[in-house]
Design a protein around this motif. Structure first.
Motif, PDB file in Angstrom:
ATOM      1  N   ALA A   1      26.931 -27.429  18.877  1.00 45.31           N
ATOM      2  CA  ALA A   1      25.523 -27.768  18.649  1.00 45.31           C
ATOM      3  C   ALA A   1      24.731 -27.891  19.944  1.00 45.31           C
ATOM      4  O   ALA A   1      23.500 -27.862  19.917  1.00 45.31           O
ATOM      5  N   ASP A   2      25.428 -28.010  21.074  1.00 45.39           N
ATOM      6  CA  ASP A   2      24.749 -28.153  22.362  1.00 45.39           C
ATOM      7  C   ASP A   2      24.646 -26.780  23.027  1.00 45.39           C
ATOM      8  O   ASP A   2      25.658 -26.231  23.460  1.00 45.39           O
ATOM      9  N   PRO A   3      23.434 -26.234  23.124  1.00 44.80           N
ATOM     10  CA  PRO A   3      23.283 -24.885  23.696  1.00 44.80           C
ATOM     11  C   PRO A   3      23.765 -24.782  25.151  1.00 44.80           C
ATOM     12  O   PRO A   3      24.123 -23.703  25.604  1.00 44.80           O
ATOM     13  N   ARG A   4      23.816 -25.899  25.854  1.00 45.41           N
ATOM     14  CA  ARG A   4      24.296 -25.880  27.243  1.00 45.41           C
ATOM     15  C   ARG A   4      25.800 -25.588  27.309  1.00 45.41           C
ATOM     16  O   ARG A   4      26.319 -25.241  28.371  1.00 45.41           O
TER      17      ARG A   4
ATOM     18  N   THR B   1      34.892 -41.971  22.375  1.00 46.60           N
ATOM     19  CA  THR B   1      34.396 -41.337  21.154  1.00 46.60           C
ATOM     20  C   THR B   1      34.890 -39.893  21.130  1.00 46.60           C
ATOM     21  O   THR B   1      34.541 -39.119  22.031  1.00 46.60           O
ATOM     22  N   PRO B   2      35.704 -39.517  20.141  1.00 44.39           N
ATOM     23  CA  PRO B   2      36.142 -38.124  20.071  1.00 44.39           C
ATOM     24  C   PRO B   2      34.934 -37.177  20.024  1.00 44.39           C
ATOM     25  O   PRO B   2      33.918 -37.489  19.404  1.00 44.39           O
ATOM     26  N   VAL B   3      35.073 -36.045  20.701  1.00 39.19           N
ATOM     27  CA  VAL B   3      34.000 -35.055  20.759  1.00 39.19           C
ATOM     28  C   VAL B   3      34.407 -33.881  19.874  1.00 39.19           C
ATOM     29  O   VAL B   3      35.375 -33.179  20.178  1.00 39.19           O
ATOM     30  N   THR B   4      33.660 -33.697  18.795  1.00 36.41           N
ATOM     31  CA  THR B   4      34.015 -32.663  17.817  1.00 36.41           C
ATOM     32  C   THR B   4      33.579 -31.280  18.279  1.00 36.41           C
ATOM     33  O   THR B   4      32.646 -31.133  19.072  1.00 36.41           O
ATOM     34  N   LEU B   5      34.255 -30.288  17.729  1.00 36.45           N
ATOM     35  CA  LEU B   5      33.885 -28.906  17.990  1.00 36.45           C
ATOM     36  C   LEU B   5      32.453 -28.666  17.512  1.00 36.45           C
ATOM     37  O   LEU B   5      31.682 -27.978  18.178  1.00 36.45           O
TER      38      LEU B   5
ATOM     39  N   SER C   1      43.491 -29.213  17.502  1.00 36.10           N
ATOM     40  CA  SER C   1      43.017 -27.987  16.854  1.00 36.10           C
ATOM     41  C   SER C   1      43.405 -27.976  15.378  1.00 36.10           C
ATOM     42  O   SER C   1      44.288 -28.721  14.953  1.00 36.10           O
ATOM     43  N   ASN C   2      42.741 -27.127  14.627  1.00 30.80           N
ATOM     44  CA  ASN C   2      42.962 -26.922  13.190  1.00 30.80           C
ATOM     45  C   ASN C   2      42.669 -28.166  12.347  1.00 30.80           C
ATOM     46  O   ASN C   2      41.915 -28.091  11.404  1.00 30.80           O
ATOM     47  N   GLU C   3      43.269 -29.297  12.667  1.00 37.34           N
ATOM     48  CA  GLU C   3      42.995 -30.537  11.940  1.00 37.34           C
ATOM     49  C   GLU C   3      42.256 -31.467  12.907  1.00 37.34           C
ATOM     50  O   GLU C   3      42.759 -31.781  13.965  1.00 37.34           O
ATOM     51  N   GLY C   4      41.086 -31.877  12.522  1.00 41.33           N
ATOM     52  CA  GLY C   4      40.316 -32.763  13.383  1.00 41.33           C
ATOM     53  C   GLY C   4      39.310 -32.000  14.229  1.00 41.33           C
ATOM     54  O   GLY C   4      38.150 -32.355  14.276  1.00 41.33           O
ATOM     55  N   LYS C   5      39.772 -30.977  14.918  1.00 38.58           N
ATOM     56  CA  LYS C   5      38.926 -30.157  15.790  1.00 38.58           C
ATOM     57  C   LYS C   5      38.053 -31.017  16.691  1.00 38.58           C
ATOM     58  O   LYS C   5      36.828 -30.996  16.613  1.00 38.58           O
TER      59      LYS C   5
END
Length: 135
Positions: free
Chosen positions: A101-104, A92-96, A52-56
């Motif tokens: 961006a994914d409505p699901r 692969t890191p999954v960003t916030l 959190s906060n850094e990287g998200k």
């Protein structure tokens, strides 16, 4: 088996430190809803480890190895902690941003209750994010 997301600021306690230690107590949680989530965790439940906060971003997977017990860092004696072990990094890191961006994933706790440090992850959400992390 249930799924969860646990958040930590990488400058305070990041994935690399967690992997080095192999296991940790998830102390310091003081929010009432987050504490309810900790109390609901069972041994064997899987957790996304989120910076959190850094990287998200979701950077790894952890597993609950001990259910809720009194948090020794809480002088008031009200908070609980669980023990978790590092399992593996995500490919692969999954960003916030990707999650939002994914409505699901609009109902995902990380999106709806962004300040909560421990959130449940539905089976469907877990599968979707795992697919994103395998890219």
């Amino acid at each position: 088996m249930a799924h969860w997301l646990i958040k930590s600021e990488p400058s305070v306690y990041g994935w690399a430190q967690f992997v080095k230690e192999k296991k940790t107590s998830w102390t310091g949680v003081r929010n009432a809803q987050a504490a309810i989530n900790l109390k609901a965790m069972k041994v064997g439940d899987r957790c996304f480890f989120y910076h959190s906060n850094e990287g998200k971003e979701i950077v790894g997977i952890a597993e609950v190895v001990k259910t809720a017990y009194p948090d020794p860092t809480d002088k008031a004696g009200k908070a609980v902690t669980v023990d978790v072990k590092a399992v593996e990094p995500v490919k692969t890191p999954v960003t916030l941003a990707a999650i939002k961006a994914d409505p699901r994933l609009k109902d995902f706790g990380l999106v709806r209750q962004s300040r909560l440090s421990v959130v449940p992850v539905s089976d469907e959400q877990w599968k979707m994010i795992m697919k994103m992390a395998a890219a």
